[in-house]
Design an enzyme around this catalytic site. Structure first.
Site, PDB file in Angstrom:
ATOM      1  N   CYS A 137     -25.902  26.136   4.564  1.00  0.00           N
ATOM      2  CA  CYS A 137     -26.124  27.393   3.854  1.00  0.00           C
ATOM      3  C   CYS A 137     -26.500  28.500   4.836  1.00  0.00           C
ATOM      4  CB  CYS A 137     -27.207  27.221   2.806  1.00  0.00           C
ATOM      5  SG  CYS A 137     -27.314  28.655   1.738  1.00  0.00           S
ATOM      6  N   THR A 203     -20.055  27.951   3.748  1.00  0.00           N
ATOM      7  CA  THR A 203     -19.584  29.340   3.767  1.00  0.00           C
ATOM      8  C   THR A 203     -19.824  30.008   5.121  1.00  0.00           C
ATOM      9  OG1 THR A 203     -21.686  30.030   2.841  1.00  0.00           O
ATOM     10  CG2 THR A 203     -19.884  29.635   1.297  1.00  0.00           C
ATOM     11  N   CYS A 348      15.056  46.883   3.049  1.00  0.00           N
ATOM     12  CA  CYS A 348      13.735  47.518   3.018  1.00  0.00           C
ATOM     13  C   CYS A 348      13.319  48.002   4.395  1.00  0.00           C
ATOM     14  CB  CYS A 348      12.684  46.555   2.455  1.00  0.00           C
ATOM     15  SG  CYS A 348      12.304  45.197   3.577  1.00  0.00           S
TER      16      CYS A 348
HETATM   17  C1  LIG Z   1     -22.147  30.896  -5.360  1.00  0.00           C
HETATM   18  C2  LIG Z   1     -22.061  29.796  -4.367  1.00  0.00           C
HETATM   19  C3  LIG Z   1     -23.155  28.963  -4.159  1.00  0.00           C
HETATM   20  C4  LIG Z   1     -23.073  27.942  -3.251  1.00  0.00           C
HETATM   21  N1  LIG Z   1     -24.132  27.101  -3.130  1.00  0.00           N
HETATM   22  C5  LIG Z   1     -24.046  26.035  -2.289  1.00  0.00           C
HETATM   23  C6  LIG Z   1     -25.066  25.075  -2.224  1.00  0.00           C
HETATM   24  O1  LIG Z   1     -26.067  25.174  -2.928  1.00  0.00           O
HETATM   25  N2  LIG Z   1     -24.919  24.034  -1.384  1.00  0.00           N
HETATM   26  C7  LIG Z   1     -23.817  23.881  -0.608  1.00  0.00           C
HETATM   27  O2  LIG Z   1     -23.735  22.883   0.139  1.00  0.00           O
HETATM   28  N3  LIG Z   1     -22.818  24.758  -0.649  1.00  0.00           N
HETATM   29  C8  LIG Z   1     -22.888  25.839  -1.483  1.00  0.00           C
HETATM   30  N4  LIG Z   1     -21.841  26.703  -1.571  1.00  0.00           N
HETATM   31  C9  LIG Z   1     -20.669  26.497  -0.706  1.00  0.00           C
HETATM   32  C10 LIG Z   1     -19.558  25.688  -1.419  1.00  0.00           C
HETATM   33  O3  LIG Z   1     -19.989  24.395  -1.730  1.00  0.00           O
HETATM   34  C11 LIG Z   1     -18.308  25.553  -0.546  1.00  0.00           C
HETATM   35  O4  LIG Z   1     -18.650  24.905   0.652  1.00  0.00           O
HETATM   36  C12 LIG Z   1     -17.696  26.898  -0.202  1.00  0.00           C
HETATM   37  O5  LIG Z   1     -17.770  27.762  -1.303  1.00  0.00           O
HETATM   38  C13 LIG Z   1     -16.232  26.773   0.261  1.00  0.00           C
HETATM   39  O6  LIG Z   1     -15.386  26.300  -0.737  1.00  0.00           O
HETATM   40  P1  LIG Z   1     -14.440  27.247  -1.642  1.00  0.00           P
HETATM   41  O7  LIG Z   1     -13.646  28.058  -0.716  1.00  0.00           O
HETATM   42  O8  LIG Z   1     -13.653  26.306  -2.510  1.00  0.00           O
HETATM   43  O9  LIG Z   1     -15.376  28.093  -2.460  1.00  0.00           O
HETATM   44  C14 LIG Z   1     -21.913  27.738  -2.490  1.00  0.00           C
HETATM   45  C15 LIG Z   1     -20.827  28.573  -2.692  1.00  0.00           C
HETATM   46  C16 LIG Z   1     -20.891  29.579  -3.636  1.00  0.00           C
HETATM   47  C17 LIG Z   1     -19.706  30.466  -3.862  1.00  0.00           C
END
Ligand SMILES: Cc1cc2nc3c(=O)[nH]c(=O)nc-3n(C[C@H](O)[C@H](O)[C@H](O)COP(=O)(O)O)c2cc1C
Ligand SMILES: Cc1cc2nc3c(=O)[nH]c(=O)nc-3n(C[C@H](O)[C@H](O)[C@H](O)COP(=O)(O)OP(=O)(O)OC[C@H]3O[C@@H](n4cnc5c(N)ncnc54)[C@H](O)[C@@H]3O)c2cc1C
Ligand code: SF4
Lengths: 430, 453
Positions: A137, A203, A348
């Site tokens: 995170c 992320t 184009c």
């Molecule tokens: C709103 C939100 C909250 C998230 N919370 C967590 C979390 O609590 N723990 C975690 O490991 N990843 C968290 N993630 C990351 C996701 O698990 C994932 O790794 C990331 O969004 C990439 O995948 P995607 O492209 O399919 O969204 C969160 C992502 C989003 C969008």
């Protein structure tokens, strides 16, 4: 019909499509809906210790591209903001209701042995199938010495992984942060700590946009913003590169990989798997469209496997890994040039202007007295960069034709311009 | 058998008029506009630009819609075509820009250029922005005759270039056919006058209405009193059918019916027949027939002497009329109009075909259609009498219209002309282009004279 069931680090699921640890997996009601819709498994929204965290209001931002919503997504949320005992109770209940699905619990507690020991015991009691260590995170938690603050230090990754292996019989998946220069550092540390699998990516630190009226990054909270975590379709290329790096790394020794980052369709999943992933995890696509997207993921993957003659996931998993090489291994004698199908060309001019302004002036623009345009490749100028093919709006109109014939492969390692070149065998024999 | 011609106003319930004459193509909202804008490939050397008579940088203005730069978009349009707002509503885009959109080739669905152009120009108009400033005063004066698209376009560009312009207009209102001719459902909400106000708000243009060339003023005077003259007279006569019964009551020129309708304070006061026959195959015929239906006429039949592809109204226009319940009959020409006590009662047509030499010929077979009202729409004409009155030099004509060179100068030096009174396709957008070209030629001429002096 292809068999798309999966066994990942000992965890079984009827299909390789898991929901990533995030809002879709934060509560029993969501998870039950997801599993009813057909998802193979879930990684429960990350649990922590002590009093629950507190979230802000105004949590998500997005990049819309050319009218397409949520091409990229970002959030400034923290781990679950619900009490630990409620989450544990619900996890137990879900596992009971769906014994055939993968129920993995994501964890993030402070970096001390006691904290991990305590929570592992509590999770084990839910009879969940495994745990995922959230070392990824990028906001909010890292400031407290958790999440990516741990994930960015390989020694910590190894240490915490080892504790988990020591105090739990559950398979341990280490979720990696992409906010690091070389993913192999933490990946190898996870392997060294005895991890059963890695999952990636979490992320990416980001500011998705700046509100030019408020003059603040979005999402804005009372006129201010903070950096968040970026995900969704836009991050898939970054995630796949990191997955590929781990898959081909000898030190990582074939550790199972759960691919995450921008997976929205069965095709995305197949690409991750070709690069070595055993399962994929999805967050943004589900948040954007709802759980029923999994129907097409299941159906589409299995139909594609049938068409290709793959009976099980193992039949194609990792097939692209040997072809993912470093640049110095590419054949410099390979030569392609662009070919424009004049019958498909819609005039184009995008191939011309891109090549003319920014590349190699290799597409001639001709205009007859009748105003009819014609675009033609000048073979001698074309370096085979693919730009025109990529820019052309018509599928199949511009293709790349192979021009080198009967030329031996020549890589940079042997190239005369390379001051550090290795002698090719023939040369060496002289 | 007696015949009481049934021509009456108020065929619709009062509240239905507004609905009947509502915008035929409602504007895009912001979201729709951005999505449609994203369909534009931003072509290099884009064919649509060639196809626009005024040469608007179409990919350029569409890209600006996509980025939210609506003011920039509107200016990109208006700097080439000051009537970009009206043209967005009335241009037959299917034979112009949209007809040449590269999206036609692969998917038969062009980018909605007209609708996007309207979106951008509406944005500017809603905010009352005048984006153009005048260059320093040149001290030169130019007379423009006719306040239609050609005249106003010329006047605006001349004013922008620093000249003083006086526009003489025979009618009560400026706008030409934008005000008196175009179909009401293409330009609802008084848009024609709003656009005129916008054009004049640049300053430096005086419009004198109720002043007719050849009656109240003469070309010789204008040549004497002004540094240059532009003629944007449009058509000033309507072709006659040349058949028996044309003088019967209930028979009228379609353009007069339309002008009456456009000027009516309330559409409920416009009389229309229960059975209407329209003769002709152009825009005027289509618009008269459709508007007659919209006013509540029960049966409207448009009769044209050739096939659908020969009609100068586009296929889209023909379909629009048919959708509104107009019956279109091809391959027939009027032989005579039959009346009862001075009022028209029916029209006799003869079937037509092409003979071996490809010429139009009657087959000898006839049929009749009952009619309370007959609109003649077989073409408008230019008659040069306003120019010849008290004239020393006469302007040369080609095919009955004023002859001009590429710079839009007539055979008389210093006198320029454009729009429907000169050769070419009769469209609002062409008239605007003519006016613009003439303004630049006049400007060059005046500056050359100034430099020589
Ligand atoms: C709103 C939100 C909250 C998230 N919370 C967590 C979390 O609590 N723990 C975690 O490991 N990843 C968290 N993630 C990351 C996701 O698990 C994932 O790794 C990331 O969004 C990439 O995948 P995607 O492209 O399919 O969204 C969160 C992502 C989003 C969008
Ligand atoms: C019914 C109808 C529907 C049409 N629909 C369309 C359409 O949908 N789309 C399209 O692109 N085009 C359409 N057209 C054509 C278009 O309206 C004309 O091509 C365009 O208006 C020509 O502009 P102009 O300035 O040359 O002439 P006009 O618009 O005719 O303007 C000429 C002006 O000069 C004035 N004038 C004439 N003689 C004198 C004089 N002696 N002294 C002073 N002033 C004088 C007139 O009063 C008038 O104001 C339509 C035409 C008609 C008749
Ligand atoms: S491949 Fe690259 S260099 Fe060759 S024509 Fe296309 S854009 Fe130009």
């Amino acid at each position: 019909m292809a068999d798309i069931s999966s066994t990942f680090a000992g965890i079984r699921s009827p299909n390789p499509f898991w929901l990533a640890s995030a809002p879709p997996t934060d509560k029993e009601v969501n998870v039950v809906r997801a599993l009813k819709a057909g998802w193979g498994g879930v990684v429960w929204k990350t649990l922590g210790e002590g009093d629950p965290v507190v979230n802000v209001s105004s949590r998500y931002g997005a990049v819309s591209y050319n009218g397409t919503r949520i091409a990229g997504f970002n959030n400034i949320e923290l781990i679950t903001d619900r009490p630990l005992d409620v989450n544990l109770r619900e996890i137990k209940s879900v596992k009971k209701q769906f014994p055939d699905r993968a129920i993995v619990v994501s964890l993030m507690v402070p970096c001390n042995e006691e904290s991990w020991k305590t929570i592992l015991a509590a999770v084990e009691d839910t009879e969940a199938d495994g745990i995922e260590l959230n070392f990824g995170c990028p906001h909010g938690m890292s400031e407290r010495g958790m999440g990516s603050a741990v994930g960015q230090v390989p020694e910590y990754v190894e240490m915490v992984t080892r504790w988990c292996k020591q105090y739990s019989r559950m398979p341990v998946i280490v979720k990696l942060t992409p906010n690091i220069t070389n993913i192999l550092g933490p990946a190898r540390a996870a392997v060294a700590g005895g991890a059963d699998a890695v999952s990636l990516i979490n992320t990416i630190q980001s500011i998705v946009s700046v509100d030019l009226d408020l003059m603040a990054p979005t999402p804005t909270v009372d006129g201010q913003g903070t950096h968040g975590g970026y995900c969704g379709p836009a991050v898939k290329p970054i995630a796949m590169r990191m997955v590929g790096d781990i898959a081909r790394d000898r030190t990582c020794a074939g550790i199972p990989i759960s691919g995450i980052g921008g997976v929205s369709t069965w095709r995305d999943a197949a690409e991750f798997m070709a690069l070595g992933a055993g399962t994929v995890q999805v967050c943004t696509a589900a948040m954007h469209h709802g759980f029923r997207i999994v129907e097409d993921m299941i159906d589409g993957l299995s139909n594609w496997m049938d068409a290709k003659g793959y009976a099980t996931l193992d039949d194609f998993r990792g097939l692209a890994v040997p072809n993912y090489v470093s640049w110095e291994n590419l054949n410099l004698n390979y030569k392609i040039v662009a070919r424009i199908d004049q019958d498909l060309c819609i005039k184009c001019g995008k191939c011309h202007i891109g090549c003319e302004d920014t590349s190699h002036q290799a597409i001639a623009h001709m205009k007859g007295a009748d105003g009819l345009r014609r675009y033609e490749v000048i073979d001698d100028e074309c370096v085979g960069c693919n730009l025109c093919m990529l820019a052309c709006p018509v599928d199949g109109c511009i293709t790349m034709q192979r021009m080198d014939v009967n030329q031996p492969k020549l890589t940079w390692k042997e190239h005369p311009n390379n001051p550090m070149r290795q002698k090719v065998p023939a040369e060496a024999a002289e | 058998m007696t015949h009481v011609p049934d021509i009456a106003p108020g065929r619709l319930a009062p509240e239905d008029y507004a609905k009947s004459f509502d915008d035929m193509a409602p504007p895009l909202n912001g979201r729709q506009a951005v999505i449609e804008a994203s369909r534009c490939y931003f072509c290099y050397d884009a064919p649509c630009v060639d196809a626009c008579p005024t040469g608007i940088d179409i990919p350029g203005f569409i890209r600006k819609i996509g980025t939210g730069n609506l003011k920039g978009s509107a200016v990109t349009i208006l700097e080439q075509n000051i009537m970009g707002g009206m043209c967005a509503r009335v241009c037959p885009t299917e034979i112009l820009c949209e007809g040449s959109c590269v999206r036609n080739t692969a998917e038969s669905k062009p980018v909605a250029i007209g609708a996007l152009q309207r979106h951008a120009t509406d944005w500017l108009f809603e905010r009352d922005i005048q984006p153009f400033a005048r260059q320093p005063a040149s001290g030169r004066r130019v007379a423009v005759v006719g306040a239609g698209p050609a005249g106003l376009s010329c006047a605006h560009r001349l004013a922008q270039l620093g000249h003083e312009v006086t526009v003489f207009e025979a009618q009560e209102k400026a706008g030409g056919l934008n005000e008196y001719g175009l179909a009401a459902y293409k330009t609802p909400g008084g848009f024609a006058q709003r656009e005129v106000d916008f054009i004049l708000s640049i300053g430096g243009i005086t419009v004198e209405t109720g002043r007719q060339l050849g009656r109240d003023l003469f070309l010789e005077e204008l040549r004497r009193d002004y540094d240059a003259v532009f003629l944007g007279l449009g058509h000033n006569a309507v072709n006659a059918l040349g058949v028996e019964g044309e003088e019967l009551s209930g028979v009228m020129n379609a353009v007069d019916f339309i002008a009456g309708l456009r000027q009516a304070g309330s559409l409920a006061t416009v009389p229309v027949g229960r059975k209407v026959v329209v003769i002709g195959g152009g825009n005027t015929a289509i618009d008269a027939a459709t508007q007659a239906r919209l006013l509540g006429a029960e049966d409207v039949t448009l009769v044209y002497r050739r096939g659908p592809e020969a009609m100068s109204a586009t296929l889209a226009e023909q379909e629009w009329a048919q959708t509104n319940g107009v019956r279109i009959k091809h391959w027939a020409m009027p032989r005579r109009l039959l009346g009862w006590q001075g009022a028209v009662k029916e029209v006799e047509f003869e079937y037509t075909r092409l003979d071996e030499a490809g010429r139009l010929a009657g087959t000898g077979e006839t049929f009749t259609i009952l009619a309370d009202q007959v609109f003649k729409a077989i073409g408008q004409r230019f008659v040069p009498s306003p120019l010849t009155a008290n004239a020393l030099e006469t302007l040369e004509l080609v095919d009955g219209r004023i002859a001009v060179n590429e710079e839009r100068e007539t055979s008389v030096p210093g006198v320029y002309a454009g729009g429907d009174c000169t050769a070419g396709i009769d469209l609002t957008v062409s008239a605007v282009q003519h006016g613009k070209l003439a303004a630049h030629a006049i400007d060059a001429r005046l500056r050359a004279v100034a430099a020589a002096a």
